[in-house]
Design a protein around this motif. Sequence first.
Motif, PDB file in Angstrom:
ATOM      1  N   ASN A 102       0.827  -1.204   0.000  1.00  0.00           N
ATOM      2  CA  ASN A 102       0.000   0.000   0.000  1.00  0.00           C
ATOM      3  C   ASN A 102       0.867   1.262   0.000  1.00  0.00           C
ATOM      4  O   ASN A 102       0.861   2.045   0.951  1.00  0.00           O
ATOM      5  CB  ASN A 102      -0.921  -0.014   1.223  1.00  0.00           C
ATOM      6  CG  ASN A 102      -2.010   1.029   1.135  1.00  0.00           C
ATOM      7  OD1 ASN A 102      -2.455   1.386   0.051  1.00  0.00           O
ATOM      8  ND2 ASN A 102      -2.441   1.518   2.286  1.00  0.00           N
ATOM      9  N   VAL A 103       1.602   1.447  -1.097  1.00  0.00           N
ATOM     10  CA  VAL A 103       2.513   2.589  -1.247  1.00  0.00           C
ATOM     11  C   VAL A 103       2.036   3.459  -2.404  1.00  0.00           C
ATOM     12  O   VAL A 103       1.653   2.939  -3.458  1.00  0.00           O
ATOM     13  CB  VAL A 103       3.963   2.118  -1.508  1.00  0.00           C
ATOM     14  CG1 VAL A 103       4.875   3.311  -1.775  1.00  0.00           C
ATOM     15  CG2 VAL A 103       4.473   1.290  -0.348  1.00  0.00           C
ATOM     16  N   LYS A 104       2.075   4.768  -2.207  1.00  0.00           N
ATOM     17  CA  LYS A 104       1.692   5.714  -3.250  1.00  0.00           C
ATOM     18  C   LYS A 104       2.947   6.393  -3.787  1.00  0.00           C
ATOM     19  O   LYS A 104       3.645   7.106  -3.054  1.00  0.00           O
ATOM     20  CB  LYS A 104       0.716   6.757  -2.706  1.00  0.00           C
ATOM     21  CG  LYS A 104      -0.345   6.194  -1.756  1.00  0.00           C
ATOM     22  CD  LYS A 104      -1.152   5.034  -2.318  1.00  0.00           C
ATOM     23  CE  LYS A 104      -2.008   4.394  -1.228  1.00  0.00           C
ATOM     24  NZ  LYS A 104      -2.751   3.216  -1.721  1.00  0.00           N
ATOM     25  N   ILE A 105       3.256   6.155  -5.038  1.00  0.00           N
ATOM     26  CA  ILE A 105       4.428   6.743  -5.688  1.00  0.00           C
ATOM     27  C   ILE A 105       3.989   8.056  -6.338  1.00  0.00           C
ATOM     28  O   ILE A 105       3.011   8.084  -7.090  1.00  0.00           O
ATOM     29  CB  ILE A 105       4.999   5.808  -6.775  1.00  0.00           C
ATOM     30  CG1 ILE A 105       5.113   4.368  -6.274  1.00  0.00           C
ATOM     31  CG2 ILE A 105       6.329   6.342  -7.290  1.00  0.00           C
ATOM     32  CD1 ILE A 105       6.017   4.176  -5.106  1.00  0.00           C
ATOM     33  N   VAL A 106       4.691   9.132  -6.034  1.00  0.00           N
ATOM     34  CA  VAL A 106       4.311  10.453  -6.552  1.00  0.00           C
ATOM     35  C   VAL A 106       5.398  10.975  -7.477  1.00  0.00           C
ATOM     36  O   VAL A 106       6.558  11.119  -7.072  1.00  0.00           O
ATOM     37  CB  VAL A 106       4.077  11.442  -5.391  1.00  0.00           C
ATOM     38  CG1 VAL A 106       3.634  12.790  -5.934  1.00  0.00           C
ATOM     39  CG2 VAL A 106       3.038  10.887  -4.405  1.00  0.00           C
ATOM     40  N   GLY A 107       5.009  11.250  -8.721  1.00  0.00           N
ATOM     41  CA  GLY A 107       5.959  11.754  -9.715  1.00  0.00           C
ATOM     42  C   GLY A 107       5.642  13.184 -10.113  1.00  0.00           C
ATOM     43  O   GLY A 107       4.722  13.436 -10.903  1.00  0.00           O
ATOM     44  N   SER A 108       6.398  14.115  -9.575  1.00  0.00           N
ATOM     45  CA  SER A 108       6.183  15.531  -9.886  1.00  0.00           C
ATOM     46  C   SER A 108       7.040  15.949 -11.087  1.00  0.00           C
ATOM     47  O   SER A 108       7.910  15.212 -11.534  1.00  0.00           O
ATOM     48  CB  SER A 108       6.543  16.385  -8.659  1.00  0.00           C
ATOM     49  OG  SER A 108       6.270  17.750  -8.907  1.00  0.00           O
ATOM     50  N   HIS A 109       6.751  17.151 -11.614  1.00  0.00           N
ATOM     51  CA  HIS A 109       7.552  17.723 -12.705  1.00  0.00           C
ATOM     52  C   HIS A 109       7.658  16.767 -13.893  1.00  0.00           C
ATOM     53  O   HIS A 109       8.727  16.562 -14.458  1.00  0.00           O
ATOM     54  CB  HIS A 109       8.948  18.096 -12.200  1.00  0.00           C
ATOM     55  CG  HIS A 109       8.962  19.264 -11.269  1.00  0.00           C
ATOM     56  ND1 HIS A 109       8.290  19.252 -10.075  1.00  0.00           N
ATOM     57  CD2 HIS A 109       9.572  20.474 -11.357  1.00  0.00           C
ATOM     58  CE1 HIS A 109       8.470  20.417  -9.457  1.00  0.00           C
ATOM     59  NE2 HIS A 109       9.227  21.180 -10.211  1.00  0.00           N
ATOM     60  N   ALA A 110       6.524  16.166 -14.241  1.00  0.00           N
ATOM     61  CA  ALA A 110       6.518  15.243 -15.378  1.00  0.00           C
ATOM     62  C   ALA A 110       6.272  16.002 -16.677  1.00  0.00           C
ATOM     63  O   ALA A 110       5.670  17.070 -16.687  1.00  0.00           O
ATOM     64  CB  ALA A 110       5.436  14.187 -15.173  1.00  0.00           C
ATOM     65  N   GLY A 111       6.757  15.445 -17.785  1.00  0.00           N
ATOM     66  CA  GLY A 111       6.459  15.986 -19.104  1.00  0.00           C
ATOM     67  C   GLY A 111       7.321  17.157 -19.549  1.00  0.00           C
ATOM     68  O   GLY A 111       8.181  17.656 -18.833  1.00  0.00           O
ATOM     69  N   ILE A 112       7.030  17.598 -20.756  1.00  0.00           N
ATOM     70  CA  ILE A 112       7.763  18.683 -21.404  1.00  0.00           C
ATOM     71  C   ILE A 112       7.637  20.001 -20.636  1.00  0.00           C
ATOM     72  O   ILE A 112       8.536  20.842 -20.648  1.00  0.00           O
ATOM     73  CB  ILE A 112       7.246  18.868 -22.847  1.00  0.00           C
ATOM     74  CG1 ILE A 112       7.635  17.654 -23.710  1.00  0.00           C
ATOM     75  CG2 ILE A 112       7.787  20.143 -23.473  1.00  0.00           C
ATOM     76  CD1 ILE A 112       9.108  17.472 -23.928  1.00  0.00           C
TER      77      ILE A 112
END
Length: 314
Positions: A102-112
Motif C-alpha cells: 500500500n505505497v503511493k508513488i508520486v511523480g512531480s515535474h513530469a512531461g515537457i
Amino acid sequence: MAEMVKKATRESFGEAITALAETNSNIVVLDADLAEATKTGIFKKKYPERFIDCGIAECNMIGIAAGLSTCGKIPFAASFAMFSAGRAFEQVRNSVGYPHLNVKIVGSHAGISVGEDGATHQCCEDIALMRTIPGMVVLNPADHYEMQAAVKAAAEYYGPVYIRLGRLAVESCNNNDDYKFEIGKGITLRDGKDITVIASGLMVGEAVKAVKALEADGIDVRLIDMHTIKPLDRELVLKAAQETGRIVTVEEHNVIGGLGEAVASYLSEACPTPVIKIGVNDVFGHSGPAVDLLKEFGLSAENIEATVKKALGK
C-alpha cells in the motif's frame, strides 16, 4: 459551482495530502530532497514528525516506504517523475508492485512542461513504466480539484498507486458541483457526435480550449477527461468509439506506452476504430519556456483543433 482556480497540480497535491493527514494519522510523506519543488514541504511544515527526507536516494526512499506500509502506514513517496518512476523503477517493481504493498508513488515535474530543466528532467516515460507493473494504478489528474479528489481516492485505495503531478499552473475545468472522481472511471466533460477527444493531465485544459473553438466552427466534439490511465475506463472508451467513430488522444507523454497506446490497444480488439495520438513523438525534449515547448511539441489547443479537423477531412 466551485470557483475557478489556476494552480499547478503539484501544489494542489501538497495541500491535499496535508488536509487528509488531519483525519488520517497513518498518512506519512517521504521525499528525496525536493520538498520545496514537489510541495511536500507544505506537509512537512505541519507534520514534521510524519515526514522523512530521504535525501537524494530515491531507491532507498521506495524501500523505506515499502517497510512503513507493512506497519500499517500509508506512505506517499515523492520526487520528480524522472526519479520516483525512473531511477527507482526496480524498487517500485520489486519492493512495492510484486508484494502489492500500500505505497503511493508520486511523480512531480513530469512531461515537457518542466521547461528550463531540460531533457534529463522532462520525464515522458513515467506512465509507460508504471503501466507495465502488474496491479499498479496510474493517475494523471487534470487540475486542482481533480488532484485533490485523486489524492483522497489514492489514500483510501489499498494497493500501489502512481500519481503524476505537473509543474505548470493550469486553470480548473472540473469545478462543477456534480463532479465525481472514481478510480478507473473517466469523465465526459462535453458530449458530442462527430469525434471524441480523450485527454489526460495538463492536456485536458488545452483540449477544452480546442473543443470550444471547434464548436464555433460547427464541429460537435465529445471530450473525455481520462484521469486514470490504468485501469482504463474501457466502457467509456468503447461507447465513444461506437457512437462517434473516431478518437483523438492527447497526452503530455511519449505516444509510446501512454494514454494513446492504451486506448488504441484496447479498441484494436474490442472495436477497431481510427485513433490519432497527440503526444511527444518518441523524441527527447530540451530546455526552454514551458508554454513555448508545449506549442513546439504539438501539445497545444491549436494543434488539437487542427488534428481534429484533419481527422474529419475539414
